[in-house]
Write a protein that holds these residues in place. Structure first.
Motif, short mmCIF file in Angstrom:
data_model
loop_
_atom_site.label_atom_id
_atom_site.label_comp_id
_atom_site.label_asym_id
_atom_site.label_seq_id
_atom_site.Cartn_x
_atom_site.Cartn_y
_atom_site.Cartn_z
N ARG A 1 0.84 -1.21 0.00
CA ARG A 1 0.00 0.00 0.00
C ARG A 1 0.87 1.25 0.00
O ARG A 1 0.59 2.23 -0.71
N GLU B 1 -10.26 -7.17 -0.05
CA GLU B 1 -10.22 -6.08 0.91
C GLU B 1 -9.03 -5.16 0.64
O GLU B 1 -9.16 -3.93 0.62
N GLU C 1 -9.36 -3.29 -2.95
CA GLU C 1 -10.46 -2.31 -2.98
C GLU C 1 -10.14 -1.10 -2.12
O GLU C 1 -10.49 0.03 -2.47
N ARG C 2 -9.48 -1.34 -1.00
CA ARG C 2 -9.10 -0.22 -0.13
C ARG C 2 -8.14 0.73 -0.86
O ARG C 2 -8.32 1.95 -0.86
N ALA D 1 -7.56 0.89 -4.16
CA ALA D 1 -8.21 1.43 -5.35
C ALA D 1 -9.05 2.65 -5.00
O ALA D 1 -9.02 3.67 -5.71
N LYS D 2 -9.76 2.57 -3.90
CA LYS D 2 -10.60 3.69 -3.46
C LYS D 2 -9.75 4.85 -2.97
O LYS D 2 -10.01 6.02 -3.28
N GLU D 3 -8.71 4.53 -2.21
CA GLU D 3 -7.86 5.57 -1.63
C GLU D 3 -7.12 6.36 -2.70
O GLU D 3 -7.02 7.60 -2.61
N ASN E 1 -7.73 6.07 -6.16
CA ASN E 1 -8.53 6.21 -7.38
C ASN E 1 -7.81 5.58 -8.58
O ASN E 1 -7.60 6.23 -9.61
#
Length: 317
Positions: A16, A39, A42-43, A45-47, A49
């Protein structure tokens, strides 16, 4: 400047951070991340973008550079696939689980003319960088790397998880082959070695004593170096460098006259520096600070230590 298309494979705890650095650097464009954990991916990817996928193979042929921060047993397969597809690779330490796989990866990168950098992060620690111009020919080196127990990282033993950092630092400093090695250790909380000590004697006479523990009540990362004209202490965690030198003055009582110099350093961002260096090597076709050969050398020594502790040949899980 043309941006380097980058991806990160394995975006758990460490991966990350890799993704965050690529996303923030002007020289790179983070085009995606991959992780088998929904998990994790997706975390991130969202953080950040960015697109995320479960299978790293979806990114093959789409990137110029990749960081691999998966569990160690997956390093070889994934790194080889990306090098074959034309990407430069920064693979977390240890480079692979076996010496044979590391050798194959180095040969592949050389044949494909790709950068293969190994993530021995301490090479970019500001405390170690400050030794330039101070360290000459060490006679004795002592290192301690202690940490509380965490389940993360227990896919390998403490020698391959923590001690390998200091193995790499010591071998890079000494620049001599190993003449003899003695090691002891034991499992405590896991099924693998959790605490270990190794005494390494080099062909040039230097001796290194290194201890690593992941069952400590405190966190400590220190290295002490003794050379003919000075004692040098580097606190890699607190970023404090202490140099003690004997000076040419009359003794006062029983104490020899010494000069003590202590410097502190900004915490810095070693991971950012590591990734910036990786990208710079790609842009300018330069060899990496920590090469595949460096990673192989550290792995070979870590495996020798493991085998001496366990009394049997190292067989990765």
């Amino acid at each position: 400047m043309e941006r380097i298309r980058a991806a990160v494979i394995g975006v758990g705890y460490l991966g990350r951070f890799h993704a965050q650095k690529y996303a923030a650097l002007e020289r790179a464009t983070l085009i995606g991340v991959a992780d088998v954990s929904a998990e994790n991916r997706e975390r991130v990817a969202k953080e950040l973008n960015v697109p995320a996928c479960a299978d790293y193979r979806e990114l093959l042929g789409r990137v110029d550079a990749v960081s691999i921060a998966t569990p160690t047993p997956l390093h070889y397969e994934i790194a080889a696939a990306f090098i074959e597809s034309g990407a430069h690779v920064l693979v977390e330490k240890p480079i692979t689980t076996t010496v044979a796989d590391a050798g194959r990866l180095i040969e592949l990168a050389a044949r494909k003319k790709r950068i293969l950098q190994v993530g021995h992060l301490e090479r970019f620690n500001s405390g170690l960088l400050a030794l330039d111009g101070i360290l000459t020919t060490p006679r004795f080196i002592e290192s301690h790397r202690l940490a509380p127990f965490k389940q993360r990282g227990t896919d390998v033993n403490v020698v391959l998880d923590l001690m390998i950092h200091d193995i790499d630092i010591i071998q890079d400093i000494v620049h001599a082959p190993i003449a003899a090695l003695d090691a002891v250790g034991a499992p405590v909380f896991s099924g693998e070695i959790d605490i270990a000590n190794a005494r390494i004697r080099f062909a040039n006479g230097c001796v290194a004593n290194t201890t690593a523990s992941r069952v400590s009540l405190k966190t400590e990362r220190k290295i002490r170096l003794f050379q003919d004209d000075a004692y040098i202490s580097v606190d890699l965690q607190q970023k404090v460098l202490t140099v003690v030198r004997k000076i040419d003055k009359p003794m006062q009582g029983d104490l020899p006259p010494v000069q003590i110099e202590e410097r502190t350093f900004e915490q810095g961002d070693a991971l950012k520096a590591e990734i910036e260096s990786f990208l710079d090597c790609i842009a300018h076709s330069r060899p990496p600070v920590v090469s595949g050969e460096d990673g192989l050398r550290a792995l070979e020594t870590a495996i020798r230590i493991t085998e001496q502790v366990t009394g049997q040949s190292y067989l990765p899980a």
